[in-house]
Scaffold this motif. Structure first.
Motif, mmCIF file in Angstrom:
data_model
loop_
_atom_site.group_PDB
_atom_site.id
_atom_site.type_symbol
_atom_site.label_atom_id
_atom_site.label_comp_id
_atom_site.label_asym_id
_atom_site.label_seq_id
_atom_site.Cartn_x
_atom_site.Cartn_y
_atom_site.Cartn_z
ATOM 1 N N SER A 10 0.695 -1.221 0.011
ATOM 2 C CA SER A 10 0.111 0.010 0.105
ATOM 3 C C SER A 10 1.030 1.362 0.073
ATOM 4 O O SER A 10 0.676 2.233 -0.711
ATOM 5 C CB SER A 10 -0.925 -0.116 1.389
ATOM 6 N N ASP A 11 2.220 1.312 0.912
ATOM 7 C CA ASP A 11 2.783 2.698 0.857
ATOM 8 C C ASP A 11 3.468 2.590 -0.543
ATOM 9 O O ASP A 11 3.630 3.973 -1.034
ATOM 10 C CB ASP A 11 3.929 2.086 1.937
ATOM 11 N N ILE A 12 3.924 1.668 -1.033
ATOM 12 C CA ILE A 12 4.645 1.731 -2.427
ATOM 13 C C ILE A 12 3.692 2.149 -3.537
ATOM 14 O O ILE A 12 3.978 2.971 -4.591
ATOM 15 C CB ILE A 12 5.245 0.229 -2.846
ATOM 16 N N THR A 13 2.341 1.809 -3.674
ATOM 17 C CA THR A 13 1.596 2.069 -4.489
ATOM 18 C C THR A 13 0.872 3.498 -4.306
ATOM 19 O O THR A 13 -0.119 3.894 -4.949
ATOM 20 C CB THR A 13 0.417 0.955 -4.823
ATOM 21 N N GLY A 14 0.953 3.894 -2.956
ATOM 22 C CA GLY A 14 0.383 5.171 -2.534
ATOM 23 C C GLY A 14 -1.175 5.008 -2.337
ATOM 24 O O GLY A 14 -1.863 5.712 -2.043
ATOM 25 N N GLU A 15 -1.434 3.570 -1.960
ATOM 26 C CA GLU A 15 -2.918 3.389 -1.833
ATOM 27 C C GLU A 15 -3.180 2.975 -0.333
ATOM 28 O O GLU A 15 -2.344 2.442 0.483
ATOM 29 C CB GLU A 15 -3.551 2.237 -2.609
ATOM 30 N N LYS A 16 -4.297 3.418 0.115
ATOM 31 C CA LYS A 16 -4.598 3.061 1.730
ATOM 32 C C LYS A 16 -5.570 1.880 1.510
ATOM 33 O O LYS A 16 -6.108 1.565 0.670
ATOM 34 C CB LYS A 16 -5.678 4.288 2.251
ATOM 35 N N ARG A 17 -5.198 1.062 2.538
ATOM 36 C CA ARG A 17 -5.919 -0.256 2.441
ATOM 37 C C ARG A 17 -7.349 -0.105 2.860
ATOM 38 O O ARG A 17 -7.834 0.460 3.798
ATOM 39 C CB ARG A 17 -5.446 -1.289 3.568
ATOM 40 N N ASP A 18 -8.153 -0.459 2.143
ATOM 41 C CA ASP A 18 -9.745 -0.343 2.124
ATOM 42 C C ASP A 18 -10.300 -1.217 3.260
ATOM 43 O O ASP A 18 -9.908 -2.583 3.577
ATOM 44 C CB ASP A 18 -10.485 -0.826 0.812
ATOM 45 N N ALA A 19 -11.222 -0.708 3.928
ATOM 46 C CA ALA A 19 -11.669 -1.650 5.273
ATOM 47 C C ALA A 19 -12.463 -2.629 4.855
ATOM 48 O O ALA A 19 -12.624 -3.686 5.661
ATOM 49 C CB ALA A 19 -12.819 -0.545 5.851
ATOM 50 N N GLN A 20 -12.827 -2.812 3.567
ATOM 51 C CA GLN A 20 -13.624 -3.973 3.040
ATOM 52 C C GLN A 20 -12.665 -5.037 2.782
ATOM 53 O O GLN A 20 -11.389 -4.924 2.170
ATOM 54 C CB GLN A 20 -14.286 -3.478 1.640
ATOM 55 N N ALA A 21 -13.136 -6.298 3.302
ATOM 56 C CA ALA A 21 -12.092 -7.333 3.277
ATOM 57 C C ALA A 21 -12.872 -8.474 2.280
ATOM 58 O O ALA A 21 -14.218 -8.496 2.455
ATOM 59 C CB ALA A 21 -11.719 -7.881 4.716
ATOM 60 N N PHE A 22 -12.076 -9.233 1.790
ATOM 61 C CA PHE A 22 -12.729 -10.230 0.800
ATOM 62 C C PHE A 22 -12.534 -11.515 1.723
ATOM 63 O O PHE A 22 -11.233 -11.875 1.820
ATOM 64 C CB PHE A 22 -12.298 -10.284 -0.531
ATOM 65 N N SER A 23 -13.461 -12.343 1.870
ATOM 66 C CA SER A 23 -12.969 -13.616 2.722
ATOM 67 C C SER A 23 -12.273 -14.501 1.852
ATOM 68 O O SER A 23 -12.394 -14.561 0.584
ATOM 69 C CB SER A 23 -14.558 -14.401 3.086
ATOM 70 N N SER A 24 -11.372 -15.579 2.635
ATOM 71 C CA SER A 24 -10.581 -16.569 1.724
ATOM 72 C C SER A 24 -11.727 -17.281 0.884
ATOM 73 O O SER A 24 -10.984 -18.060 -0.056
ATOM 74 C CB SER A 24 -9.722 -17.094 2.719
ATOM 75 N N SER A 25 -12.835 -17.436 1.115
ATOM 76 C CA SER A 25 -13.824 -18.445 0.446
ATOM 77 C C SER A 25 -14.493 -17.769 -0.813
ATOM 78 O O SER A 25 -15.259 -18.192 -1.507
ATOM 79 C CB SER A 25 -14.680 -19.227 1.340
ATOM 80 N N ASP A 26 -14.281 -16.497 -0.929
ATOM 81 C CA ASP A 26 -14.881 -15.624 -1.918
ATOM 82 C C ASP A 26 -14.055 -15.803 -3.213
ATOM 83 O O ASP A 26 -13.145 -15.674 -3.254
ATOM 84 C CB ASP A 26 -14.576 -14.034 -1.593
ATOM 85 N N TYR A 27 -15.073 -16.234 -3.982
ATOM 86 C CA TYR A 27 -14.489 -16.516 -5.297
ATOM 87 C C TYR A 27 -13.824 -15.479 -6.174
ATOM 88 O O TYR A 27 -12.928 -15.622 -7.058
ATOM 89 C CB TYR A 27 -15.612 -17.316 -6.271
ATOM 90 N N ARG A 28 -14.187 -14.392 -5.849
ATOM 91 C CA ARG A 28 -13.429 -13.172 -6.397
ATOM 92 C C ARG A 28 -12.098 -12.825 -6.175
ATOM 93 O O ARG A 28 -11.175 -12.707 -6.934
ATOM 94 C CB ARG A 28 -14.467 -11.768 -5.951
ATOM 95 N N LEU A 29 -11.969 -13.247 -4.916
ATOM 96 C CA LEU A 29 -10.550 -13.323 -4.320
ATOM 97 C C LEU A 29 -9.563 -14.298 -5.059
ATOM 98 O O LEU A 29 -8.600 -14.079 -5.063
ATOM 99 C CB LEU A 29 -10.499 -13.310 -2.623
ATOM 100 N N ALA A 30 -10.250 -15.741 -5.002
ATOM 101 C CA ALA A 30 -9.270 -16.638 -5.664
ATOM 102 C C ALA A 30 -9.318 -16.000 -7.234
ATOM 103 O O ALA A 30 -7.976 -16.263 -7.724
ATOM 104 C CB ALA A 30 -10.342 -17.837 -5.773
ATOM 105 N N ALA A 31 -10.160 -15.638 -7.924
ATOM 106 C CA ALA A 31 -9.860 -15.129 -9.380
ATOM 107 C C ALA A 31 -9.033 -14.231 -9.316
ATOM 108 O O ALA A 31 -8.198 -14.075 -10.310
ATOM 109 C CB ALA A 31 -11.315 -14.588 -10.097
ATOM 110 N N ALA A 32 -8.884 -13.326 -8.327
ATOM 111 C CA ALA A 32 -8.112 -12.065 -8.568
ATOM 112 C C ALA A 32 -6.628 -12.631 -8.261
ATOM 113 O O ALA A 32 -5.492 -12.181 -8.867
ATOM 114 C CB ALA A 32 -8.263 -11.060 -7.497
#
Length: 159
Positions: A10-32
């Motif tokens: 996050s520091d390198i990319t200049g982005e703040k970590r979003d409060a939204q978290a994706f669970s480890s069973s979320d298929y969107r996280l697996a795809a990403a």
């Protein structure tokens, strides 16, 4: 340690970590995580590839810019933690039908072609993932051809 890694990214990319978290069973996280694996298989993720991943995540999963950044950051961490591809593909196999799994292969080829070409490593990775997702070789080759043609047509339009 992985929270530190995420903060560092996050520091390198200049982005703040979003409060939204994706669970480890979320298929969107697996795809990403698979998309991250494709763009980083050559050891680096170019700004063009990073932008393409963010764009695909936002478009395909109907996410706003903050949510797609958060998903991408989570995916970077999950990819770094992974010892193989099975955890990601098994999540996708449970969550998606065949058409959904085909779309994952499309997404992987889209990010692979983002920098203008498909490397042998990227092609091999997509082939292994396709096999784990029960996508036939014939279908994978057809998807690759379609995405390559779209990428070439897009490149010609930009010239």
């Amino acid at each position: 340690m992985f929270r530190t890694l995420t903060s560092f990214i996050s520091d390198i990319t200049g982005e703040k970590r979003d409060a939204q978290a994706f669970s480890s069973s979320d298929y969107r996280l697996a795809a990403a995580a698979l998309l991250i694996h494709v763009v980083s298989i050559d050891g680096e993720m170019s700004p063009l590839e990073r932008d393409k991943v963010k764009s695909i995540l936002a478009t395909r999963f109907d996410l706003d810019a903050d949510a797609s950044r958060a998903l991408m950051q989570e995916a970077i961490v999950k990819d770094a933690e992974a010892v193989d591809l099975y955890a990601f593909t098994s999540t996708l196999n449970r969550a998606l039908d065949e058409e959904g799994r085909r779309r994952i292969v499309e997404m992987m080829f889209e990010v692979a072609f983002a920098d203008g070409g498909l490397t042998e490593f990227e092609d091999n990775l997509v082939a292994r993932v396709s096999e784990l997702l029960n996508i036939s070789d014939r279908d994978r080759v057809e998807i690759r051809r379609e995405i390559r043609e779209e990428a070439e047509a897009g490149g010609e339009q930009e010239s």
